[in-house]
Enzyme design. Structure first.
Site, PDB file in Angstrom:
ATOM      1  N   LYS A   1       6.570  -1.863   1.891  1.00 31.74           N
ATOM      2  CA  LYS A   1       5.387  -1.256   2.513  1.00 31.74           C
ATOM      3  C   LYS A   1       4.227  -2.253   2.427  1.00 31.74           C
ATOM      4  O   LYS A   1       3.314  -2.129   1.608  1.00 31.74           O
ATOM      5  CB  LYS A   1       5.043   0.084   1.853  1.00 31.74           C
ATOM      6  CG  LYS A   1       4.183   0.957   2.756  1.00 31.74           C
ATOM      7  CD  LYS A   1       4.336   2.410   2.408  1.00 31.74           C
ATOM      8  CE  LYS A   1       3.359   3.317   3.140  1.00 31.74           C
ATOM      9  NZ  LYS A   1       3.492   3.305   4.591  1.00 31.74           N
TER      10      LYS A   1
ATOM     11  N   HIS B   1      -1.347 -22.088  -0.141  1.00 26.57           N
ATOM     12  CA  HIS B   1      -0.176 -21.232  -0.007  1.00 26.57           C
ATOM     13  C   HIS B   1       0.458 -20.891  -1.354  1.00 26.57           C
ATOM     14  O   HIS B   1       0.997 -19.812  -1.526  1.00 26.57           O
ATOM     15  CB  HIS B   1       0.858 -21.883   0.916  1.00 26.57           C
ATOM     16  CG  HIS B   1       0.545 -21.674   2.369  1.00 26.57           C
ATOM     17  ND1 HIS B   1      -0.593 -22.169   2.950  1.00 26.57           N
ATOM     18  CD2 HIS B   1       1.197 -20.984   3.335  1.00 26.57           C
ATOM     19  CE1 HIS B   1      -0.629 -21.815   4.227  1.00 26.57           C
ATOM     20  NE2 HIS B   1       0.449 -21.090   4.489  1.00 26.57           N
TER      21      HIS B   1
ATOM     22  N   LEU C   1      11.225   1.480   6.930  1.00 28.26           N
ATOM     23  CA  LEU C   1      10.611   1.859   5.663  1.00 28.26           C
ATOM     24  C   LEU C   1      11.396   3.048   5.104  1.00 28.26           C
ATOM     25  O   LEU C   1      11.695   3.990   5.845  1.00 28.26           O
ATOM     26  CB  LEU C   1       9.149   2.275   5.885  1.00 28.26           C
ATOM     27  CG  LEU C   1       8.420   2.527   4.562  1.00 28.26           C
ATOM     28  CD1 LEU C   1       7.988   1.213   3.931  1.00 28.26           C
ATOM     29  CD2 LEU C   1       7.244   3.448   4.741  1.00 28.26           C
TER      30      LEU C   1
ATOM     31  N   GLU D   1      12.543   2.839  13.984  1.00 23.79           N
ATOM     32  CA  GLU D   1      11.570   3.846  13.554  1.00 23.79           C
ATOM     33  C   GLU D   1      10.362   3.794  14.481  1.00 23.79           C
ATOM     34  O   GLU D   1      10.329   2.979  15.407  1.00 23.79           O
ATOM     35  CB  GLU D   1      11.165   3.622  12.091  1.00 23.79           C
ATOM     36  CG  GLU D   1      10.523   2.274  11.830  1.00 23.79           C
ATOM     37  CD  GLU D   1      10.189   2.017  10.353  1.00 23.79           C
ATOM     38  OE1 GLU D   1      10.048   2.984   9.578  1.00 23.79           O
ATOM     39  OE2 GLU D   1      10.046   0.839   9.986  1.00 23.79           O
TER      40      GLU D   1
ATOM     41  N   ARG E   1       7.800   3.825  -5.085  1.00 25.52           N
ATOM     42  CA  ARG E   1       7.957   2.919  -3.942  1.00 25.52           C
ATOM     43  C   ARG E   1       6.964   1.754  -4.028  1.00 25.52           C
ATOM     44  O   ARG E   1       7.293   0.617  -3.673  1.00 25.52           O
ATOM     45  CB  ARG E   1       7.806   3.673  -2.619  1.00 25.52           C
ATOM     46  CG  ARG E   1       8.165   2.797  -1.416  1.00 25.52           C
ATOM     47  CD  ARG E   1       8.238   3.574  -0.130  1.00 25.52           C
ATOM     48  NE  ARG E   1       6.954   4.162   0.211  1.00 25.52           N
ATOM     49  CZ  ARG E   1       6.759   5.002   1.213  1.00 25.52           C
ATOM     50  NH1 ARG E   1       7.783   5.361   1.987  1.00 25.52           N
ATOM     51  NH2 ARG E   1       5.572   5.498   1.466  1.00 25.52           N
TER      52      ARG E   1
ATOM     53  N   TYR F   1       0.831  -1.205   0.000  1.00 28.17           N
ATOM     54  CA  TYR F   1       0.000   0.000   0.000  1.00 28.17           C
ATOM     55  C   TYR F   1       0.865   1.255   0.000  1.00 28.17           C
ATOM     56  O   TYR F   1       2.089   1.189   0.212  1.00 28.17           O
ATOM     57  CB  TYR F   1      -0.943   0.011   1.212  1.00 28.17           C
ATOM     58  CG  TYR F   1      -0.262   0.379   2.518  1.00 28.17           C
ATOM     59  CD1 TYR F   1       0.611  -0.499   3.144  1.00 28.17           C
ATOM     60  CD2 TYR F   1      -0.461   1.634   3.114  1.00 28.17           C
ATOM     61  CE1 TYR F   1       1.239  -0.153   4.333  1.00 28.17           C
ATOM     62  CE2 TYR F   1       0.158   1.981   4.303  1.00 28.17           C
ATOM     63  CZ  TYR F   1       1.004   1.090   4.908  1.00 28.17           C
ATOM     64  OH  TYR F   1       1.632   1.433   6.073  1.00 28.17           O
TER      65      TYR F   1
ATOM     66  N   ARG G   1      -8.264 -21.285  -0.642  1.00 32.38           N
ATOM     67  CA  ARG G   1      -7.026 -20.909   0.037  1.00 32.38           C
ATOM     68  C   ARG G   1      -5.954 -21.991  -0.071  1.00 32.38           C
ATOM     69  O   ARG G   1      -6.127 -23.097   0.453  1.00 32.38           O
ATOM     70  CB  ARG G   1      -7.336 -20.652   1.515  1.00 32.38           C
ATOM     71  CG  ARG G   1      -6.131 -20.276   2.348  1.00 32.38           C
ATOM     72  CD  ARG G   1      -6.512 -20.173   3.820  1.00 32.38           C
ATOM     73  NE  ARG G   1      -5.367 -19.787   4.642  1.00 32.38           N
ATOM     74  CZ  ARG G   1      -4.441 -20.634   5.092  1.00 32.38           C
ATOM     75  NH1 ARG G   1      -4.524 -21.915   4.814  1.00 32.38           N
ATOM     76  NH2 ARG G   1      -3.425 -20.189   5.820  1.00 32.38           N
TER      77      ARG G   1
HETATM   78  N1  PDD Z   1       3.052   5.242   7.265  1.00 36.17           N
HETATM   79  N2  PDD Z   1       7.708   4.001   8.765  1.00 36.17           N
HETATM   80  C1  PDD Z   1       6.579   3.287   8.772  1.00 36.17           C
HETATM   81  C2  PDD Z   1       6.557   1.979   9.479  1.00 36.17           C
HETATM   82  C3  PDD Z   1       5.423   3.775   8.127  1.00 36.17           C
HETATM   83  O1  PDD Z   1       4.297   3.054   8.122  1.00 36.17           O
HETATM   84  C4  PDD Z   1       5.472   5.044   7.486  1.00 36.17           C
HETATM   85  C5  PDD Z   1       4.287   5.610   6.761  1.00 36.17           C
HETATM   86  C6  PDD Z   1       6.689   5.765   7.517  1.00 36.17           C
HETATM   87  C7  PDD Z   1       6.839   7.098   6.860  1.00 36.17           C
HETATM   88  O2  PDD Z   1       6.856   6.989   5.457  1.00 36.17           O
HETATM   89  P1  PDD Z   1       6.387   8.181   4.524  1.00 36.17           P
HETATM   90  O3  PDD Z   1       7.154   9.370   4.916  1.00 36.17           O
HETATM   91  O4  PDD Z   1       6.711   7.703   3.171  1.00 36.17           O
HETATM   92  O5  PDD Z   1       4.900   8.356   4.763  1.00 36.17           O
HETATM   93  C8  PDD Z   1       7.783   5.198   8.157  1.00 36.17           C
HETATM   94  C9  PDD Z   1       1.822   5.569   6.538  1.00 36.17           C
HETATM   95  C10 PDD Z   1       1.587   7.020   6.425  1.00 36.17           C
HETATM   96  C11 PDD Z   1       0.663   4.795   7.129  1.00 36.17           C
HETATM   97  O6  PDD Z   1       0.857   3.598   7.360  1.00 36.17           O
HETATM   98  O7  PDD Z   1      -0.419   5.346   7.327  1.00 36.17           O
END
Ligand code: PDD
Length: 276
Positions: free
Chosen positions: A143, A102, A199, A175, A51, A32, A100
């Site tokens: 992501k 795998h 991320l 993070e 990304r 996403y 379902r």
């Molecule tokens: N989250 N780290 C994680 C684990 C994240 O889920 C996100 C973003 C970031 C920051 O990434 P960016 O600057 O590209 O938004 C860092 C989004 C906004 C969310 O899950 O809602």
């Protein structure tokens, strides 16, 4: 108005459905992006699409269409919504391919979703953090929609009376639950390097560039939890959190419990950039 695009067409929110055996639902097998719209203009849309493409590649996840097509549809959805302050959510899953199992389907029919909705809230003036063990998988640079441990970190922080969880893996701060993390020590800005433990945040990248433009030295290197407790300033970055000062970690204030001057300069510079 909230606008939904699902698998090739715009559909009313209530009518937007996916099969119960969608592999996103069963296996969290999907990716996403969240994009922020300011004054009717999406910020860094192309970075987000790149990304998304990279996440897809890393998960060997096919598109039904293409990132370029989804970008076009996202802009169309935004226009239909008539919204000025909004978020665009894009999700792609491996889709539905029968009962379902795998094994990845030989003939996958990926699910592609775009959701545009109003976003009026502003980031908090400052937040406090609670450290949580980073027990996520080793592919945090993807992501992925598999966000259980991210949501658990947020809830654990809330239970401890803090705003967000700060992940710590082997003593190293990685993070926050949905944002990247920065700390300032003697005028230098530090953040975890881009590897599989974080991320590669788009806001993070823009903030690093802004800092460099402002002549603030930046070091992308690992640092420990104890080191952060002695930092002069700290903040998180993210699409919706933008640059938000972090003024406490567990039982200790950071920078005397007030947003620091470098943080505030970057927060301001980022606001100017996105409102551009
Ligand atoms: N989250 N780290 C994680 C684990 C994240 O889920 C996100 C973003 C970031 C920051 O990434 P960016 O600057 O590209 O938004 C860092 C989004 C906004 C969310 O899950 O809602």
């Amino acid at each position: 108005m909230t606008v939904v695009y699902l698998n090739g067409s715009f559909v009313p929110y209530e009518k937007a459905m996916v099969p119960v055996e969608d592999r996103g639902f069963l296996f969290a097998d999907g990716i996403y992006e969240v994009i922020r719209v300011y004054g009717g203009k999406p910020f860094a849309l192309q970075d987000h699409m790149l990304r998304l493409a990279r996440s897809a590649e890393l998960m060997e996840l096919p598109f039904a269409t293409s990132p370029a097509h989804l970008k076009e549809k996202a802009l169309e959805a935004l226009e239909q919504s008539g919204l000025k302050e909004a978020t665009i959510y894009i999700q792609v899953t491996r889709g539905f391919a029968g009962p379902r199992v795998h094994d990845w389907p030989k003939d996958p029919q990926p699910t592609e979703l775009i959701l545009v909705r109003a976003y009026e809230s502003a980031p908090k003036e400052s937040i406090t953090l609670a450290s949580v063990p980073d027990q996520r998988w080793e592919l945090c640079h993807i992501k992925s929609i598999g966000l259980y441990l991210n949501t658990r970190a947020r809830m654990e922080a809330r239970r401890r009376g803090k705003d967000d969880g700060l992940f710590v893996r082997d003593g190293i701060v990685t993070e926050a639950s949905s944002s990247n993390f920065f700390a300032v020590h003697r005028g230098t800005l530090y953040t975890h390097p881009e590897d599989h433990r974080i991320l590669p945040g788009i806001t993070r990248r823009y903030v690093i560039r802004l800092a460099q433009d402002l002549g603030i030295p930046v070091k992308e290197e690992p640092f420990t939890y104890e080191w952060v407790l002695n930092a002069d300033e700290a903040f998180i970055t993210g699409t919706t959190s933008e640059v938000t000062p972090a003024v406490g970690l567990d039982h200790q204030p950071i920078g005397g419990g007030q947003p620091g001057p470098i943080t505030l300069r970057l927060k301001e510079a980022y606001r100017e950039l996105v409102r551009g």
